[in-house]
Design a protein around this motif. Structure first.
Motif, short mmCIF file in Angstrom:
data_model
loop_
_atom_site.label_atom_id
_atom_site.label_comp_id
_atom_site.label_asym_id
_atom_site.label_seq_id
_atom_site.Cartn_x
_atom_site.Cartn_y
_atom_site.Cartn_z
N LEU A 1 -0.33 30.59 13.36
CA LEU A 1 -0.19 29.91 12.08
C LEU A 1 -0.94 28.58 12.08
O LEU A 1 -1.65 28.25 11.12
N VAL A 2 -0.79 27.80 13.16
CA VAL A 2 -1.49 26.52 13.25
C VAL A 2 -3.00 26.75 13.23
O VAL A 2 -3.75 26.03 12.55
N ALA A 3 -3.47 27.76 13.97
CA ALA A 3 -4.90 28.06 13.99
C ALA A 3 -5.40 28.46 12.62
O ALA A 3 -6.49 28.05 12.18
N LEU A 4 -4.60 29.26 11.90
CA LEU A 4 -5.00 29.69 10.55
C LEU A 4 -5.11 28.51 9.61
O LEU A 4 -6.05 28.41 8.82
N VAL A 5 -4.15 27.59 9.69
CA VAL A 5 -4.20 26.40 8.84
C VAL A 5 -5.41 25.54 9.17
O VAL A 5 -6.10 25.03 8.27
N GLY B 1 5.01 37.63 12.11
CA GLY B 1 5.97 37.67 13.20
C GLY B 1 6.95 36.51 13.15
O GLY B 1 8.07 36.60 13.67
N LEU B 2 6.53 35.39 12.55
CA LEU B 2 7.44 34.25 12.41
C LEU B 2 8.71 34.66 11.65
O LEU B 2 9.82 34.24 11.99
N TRP B 3 8.54 35.48 10.63
CA TRP B 3 9.71 35.93 9.87
C TRP B 3 10.42 37.09 10.58
O TRP B 3 11.64 37.14 10.63
N ARG B 4 9.62 38.00 11.13
CA ARG B 4 10.20 39.18 11.77
C ARG B 4 11.05 38.82 12.98
O ARG B 4 12.10 39.41 13.23
N TRP B 5 10.54 37.82 13.78
CA TRP B 5 11.26 37.45 15.00
C TRP B 5 12.36 36.41 14.73
O TRP B 5 13.08 36.03 15.65
N ARG B 6 12.48 35.98 13.48
CA ARG B 6 13.35 34.86 13.17
C ARG B 6 14.80 35.10 13.63
O ARG B 6 15.43 34.24 14.23
N HIS B 7 15.37 36.27 13.31
CA HIS B 7 16.74 36.57 13.69
C HIS B 7 16.83 37.82 14.57
O HIS B 7 17.91 38.39 14.69
N ASN B 8 15.73 38.23 15.14
CA ASN B 8 15.72 39.43 15.98
C ASN B 8 16.31 39.11 17.35
O ASN B 8 15.83 38.21 18.04
#
Length: 204
Positions: free
Chosen positions: A31-35, A9-16
């Motif tokens: 993302l932070v939790a995954l890292v 979603g970070l990429w999908r929502w980037r310019h939406n």
């Protein structure tokens, strides 16, 4: 799968243009939790496992130094033992017998009392081995190196899983609070629009 969807979603929502602030925030939280799960959990598990290994191996060496294997002589049989009190032995499921026995401690002290033996049919005069402390008091067998390592590995795995679980709980709590705020804003928006909803010319 939830992590993958949120991170992509970070990429999908980037310019939406329909992107809401909470959409991007939820993706960042995931993302932070995954890292943290990928990095902090293994590191924590390794540190805890190493500390446990050091402590358990030191304890094993101390036990091997302070505990002694002596020979005891059966005086009489007391029957089958209800439980095996030495869970670290590889033959934990073997049946044991309770007997009254005589033995001499490492310091020369003569002892007499109940003991456990793996003899299937102990008779008066039969000999068996048991572990004692330096004064001849019965104790459990010392912790061996392999068992200590196994316990340390389990401790490390437990710490890693606990860390991952705490991170996941934190992620869910953060998302829950964001969703609650989102719903609260929706309610406020509906409350403001309510008095004019359905009126002719509304919004014109």
């Amino acid at each position: 799968m939830g992590y993958v969807r949120a991170v992509t979603g970070l990429w999908r929502w980037r310019h939406n243009p329909l992107r809401r602030a909470t959409d991007l925030a939820e993706a960042w939280v995931a993302l932070v939790a995954l890292v943290l799960i990928a990095v902090a959990a293994p590191v924590t598990g390794s540190l805890v496992g190493a500390a446990a290994q050091d402590s358990l191996q030191r304890s094993a060496r101390q036990q091997h130094h302070s505990r002694h294997l002596v020979t005891a002589t059966v005086v009489r049989d007391l029957g089958a033992a209800p439980l095996d009190t030495d869970p670290d032995t590889p033959t934990v499921h073997e049946s044991r017998r309770r007997v009254v026995a005589d033995w001499t401690g490492p310091d020369g002290t003569r002892r007499h009392g109940p003991a456990l033996t793996r003899l299937k049919s102990p008779h008066h005069g039969d000999r068996f081995r048991l572990w004692t402390d330096g004064h001849g008091r019965i104790t459990t067998r010392p912790l061996d190196s392999a068992t200590a390592t196994a316990h340390a590995v389990l401790a490390g795995l437990g710490a890693a899983l606990m860390t991952a679980g705490l991170v996941e709980v934190g992620r869910r709590l953060a998302v829950w609070r964001m969703v609650r705020r989102r719903y609260a804003r929706w309610d406020q928006a509906w409350d403001r629009a309510g008095p004019d909803w359905g009126k002719a010319g509304t919004g014109s």
